[in-house]
Design a protein around this motif. Sequence first.
Motif, PDB file in Angstrom:
ATOM      1  N   PRO A 100     -85.538  28.956 -37.320  1.00  0.00           N
ATOM      2  CA  PRO A 100     -84.201  28.370 -37.144  1.00  0.00           C
ATOM      3  C   PRO A 100     -83.441  28.860 -35.914  1.00  0.00           C
ATOM      4  CG  PRO A 100     -84.053  30.235 -38.606  1.00  0.00           C
ATOM      5  CD  PRO A 100     -85.481  30.168 -38.144  1.00  0.00           C
ATOM      6  N   SER A 101     -84.097  29.654 -35.047  1.00  0.00           N
ATOM      7  CA  SER A 101     -83.333  30.298 -33.974  1.00  0.00           C
ATOM      8  C   SER A 101     -82.778  29.299 -32.960  1.00  0.00           C
ATOM      9  CB  SER A 101     -84.210  31.327 -33.261  1.00  0.00           C
ATOM     10  OG  SER A 101     -83.479  32.002 -32.266  1.00  0.00           O
ATOM     11  N   LEU A 102     -83.646  28.450 -32.394  1.00  0.00           N
ATOM     12  CA  LEU A 102     -83.222  27.551 -31.322  1.00  0.00           C
ATOM     13  C   LEU A 102     -82.738  26.195 -31.828  1.00  0.00           C
ATOM     14  CD1 LEU A 102     -86.061  28.291 -28.736  1.00  0.00           C
ATOM     15  CD2 LEU A 102     -83.655  28.960 -28.547  1.00  0.00           C
ATOM     16  N   SER A 103     -83.263  25.737 -32.939  1.00  0.00           N
ATOM     17  CA  SER A 103     -82.879  24.417 -33.449  1.00  0.00           C
ATOM     18  C   SER A 103     -82.656  24.495 -34.958  1.00  0.00           C
ATOM     19  CB  SER A 103     -83.955  23.371 -33.122  1.00  0.00           C
ATOM     20  OG  SER A 103     -85.236  23.820 -33.541  1.00  0.00           O
ATOM     21  N   GLY A 104     -81.630  25.226 -35.337  1.00  0.00           N
ATOM     22  CA  GLY A 104     -81.288  25.389 -36.741  1.00  0.00           C
ATOM     23  C   GLY A 104     -80.396  24.278 -37.251  1.00  0.00           C
ATOM     24  N   PRO A 105     -79.814  24.460 -38.442  1.00  0.00           N
ATOM     25  CA  PRO A 105     -78.952  23.428 -39.039  1.00  0.00           C
ATOM     26  C   PRO A 105     -77.762  23.043 -38.161  1.00  0.00           C
ATOM     27  CG  PRO A 105     -79.515  25.105 -40.657  1.00  0.00           C
ATOM     28  CD  PRO A 105     -80.009  25.603 -39.339  1.00  0.00           C
ATOM     29  N   GLY A 106     -77.182  24.021 -37.470  1.00  0.00           N
ATOM     30  CA  GLY A 106     -76.044  23.720 -36.602  1.00  0.00           C
ATOM     31  C   GLY A 106     -76.420  22.780 -35.472  1.00  0.00           C
ATOM     32  N   SER A 107     -77.552  23.067 -34.811  1.00  0.00           N
ATOM     33  CA  SER A 107     -78.010  22.211 -33.713  1.00  0.00           C
ATOM     34  C   SER A 107     -78.343  20.813 -34.214  1.00  0.00           C
ATOM     35  CB  SER A 107     -79.249  22.836 -33.047  1.00  0.00           C
ATOM     36  OG  SER A 107     -78.950  24.102 -32.511  1.00  0.00           O
TER      37      SER A 107
ATOM     38  N   SER B 140    -100.106  35.006 -35.865  1.00  0.00           N
ATOM     39  CA  SER B 140    -100.755  34.740 -34.587  1.00  0.00           C
ATOM     40  C   SER B 140     -99.963  33.727 -33.774  1.00  0.00           C
ATOM     41  CB  SER B 140    -102.178  34.218 -34.820  1.00  0.00           C
ATOM     42  OG  SER B 140    -102.152  33.031 -35.591  1.00  0.00           O
ATOM     43  N   ASP B 141     -99.010  33.060 -34.414  1.00  0.00           N
ATOM     44  CA  ASP B 141     -98.187  32.067 -33.730  1.00  0.00           C
ATOM     45  C   ASP B 141     -96.751  32.172 -34.253  1.00  0.00           C
ATOM     46  OD1 ASP B 141     -98.842  29.018 -32.279  1.00  0.00           O
ATOM     47  OD2 ASP B 141     -96.877  29.446 -33.128  1.00  0.00           O
ATOM     48  N   ILE B 142     -95.808  32.425 -33.337  1.00  0.00           N
ATOM     49  CA  ILE B 142     -94.402  32.585 -33.705  1.00  0.00           C
ATOM     50  C   ILE B 142     -93.551  31.469 -33.115  1.00  0.00           C
ATOM     51  CG2 ILE B 142     -94.558  35.089 -33.944  1.00  0.00           C
ATOM     52  CD1 ILE B 142     -93.294  35.255 -31.101  1.00  0.00           C
ATOM     53  N   ALA B 143     -94.193  30.462 -32.534  1.00  0.00           N
ATOM     54  CA  ALA B 143     -93.468  29.433 -31.787  1.00  0.00           C
ATOM     55  C   ALA B 143     -92.571  28.590 -32.689  1.00  0.00           C
ATOM     56  CB  ALA B 143     -94.446  28.542 -31.027  1.00  0.00           C
ATOM     57  N   PHE B 144     -93.135  28.105 -33.807  1.00  0.00           N
ATOM     58  CA  PHE B 144     -92.336  27.241 -34.670  1.00  0.00           C
ATOM     59  C   PHE B 144     -91.340  28.057 -35.494  1.00  0.00           C
ATOM     60  CE2 PHE B 144     -91.413  24.720 -38.459  1.00  0.00           C
ATOM     61  CZ  PHE B 144     -91.049  23.521 -37.870  1.00  0.00           C
ATOM     62  N   THR B 145     -91.854  29.066 -36.183  1.00  0.00           N
ATOM     63  CA  THR B 145     -91.008  29.959 -36.966  1.00  0.00           C
ATOM     64  C   THR B 145     -91.292  31.392 -36.528  1.00  0.00           C
ATOM     65  OG1 THR B 145     -91.154  28.477 -38.878  1.00  0.00           O
ATOM     66  CG2 THR B 145     -90.382  30.704 -39.296  1.00  0.00           C
ATOM     67  N   PRO B 146     -90.291  32.147 -36.108  1.00  0.00           N
ATOM     68  CA  PRO B 146     -88.856  31.838 -36.215  1.00  0.00           C
ATOM     69  C   PRO B 146     -88.190  31.384 -34.913  1.00  0.00           C
ATOM     70  CG  PRO B 146     -89.136  34.171 -35.867  1.00  0.00           C
ATOM     71  CD  PRO B 146     -90.516  33.566 -35.819  1.00  0.00           C
ATOM     72  N   LEU B 147     -88.962  31.154 -33.829  1.00  0.00           N
ATOM     73  CA  LEU B 147     -88.322  30.843 -32.553  1.00  0.00           C
ATOM     74  C   LEU B 147     -87.677  29.452 -32.554  1.00  0.00           C
ATOM     75  CD1 LEU B 147     -90.769  32.367 -29.889  1.00  0.00           C
ATOM     76  CD2 LEU B 147     -88.577  33.267 -30.700  1.00  0.00           C
TER      77      LEU B 147
END
Length: 216
Positions: A123-130, A113-120
Amino acid sequence: MLHFLEIVGITFFALLPISNPFSTVPLYLSLTRGHTEEWSKRQALKACIFMASILLVFLWSGAIIIEFFGISIPAIRVAGGIIIMRVGFSMLSPTSNNQEISEEAEAESQCKSDIAFTPLAMPSLSGPGSISVVISMAAASEDFPGYFAISAGILLVVLVAWLAMRAAPFISGVLGVTGLDALTRIMGFILICIAFQFVFDGLGGYLASERFMELY
């Protein structure tokens, strides 16, 4: 003032390619398919709030993390550069095995019902690289104005991410799969250049350090 704006610009251009909000557009469209426009917009806004929160927390706690684990600034720059380099190469030559989010995770997220934290947001927008970029920037900053400048750069990237998701149907229609793939490859090349600069700066900092001088 010019120094402040310079740090903002450096943060923005270092973080934007690795966060790459435009590569999140197909994922966002896929996960919001079949939902109302109001729900989709709310998920985009929440994802950006989570993204900003994650990166700002790592920015402002970066010094504590560094001191607690006894990590040197050159080591952080080299490690961050290697992580960014790996992400950059995967973006430059994308394959089905190099996707950050697996098909199973995407299928599971469609039932949420909520996709804001995972996966958007993660790791999509603020993953390990960021996160590694943010910690590296924090390690290089010496005062509070620098931290505020980095924070401003982060918020600008978050704004771009929000605008990209709000305009996702338009971007997808204009660029198409081929255009988004080409944009991802360009971002990957920029990331590799940034990664090498991080590694060179880290190695240069270590070679000039007192610890290295004591060894020789």
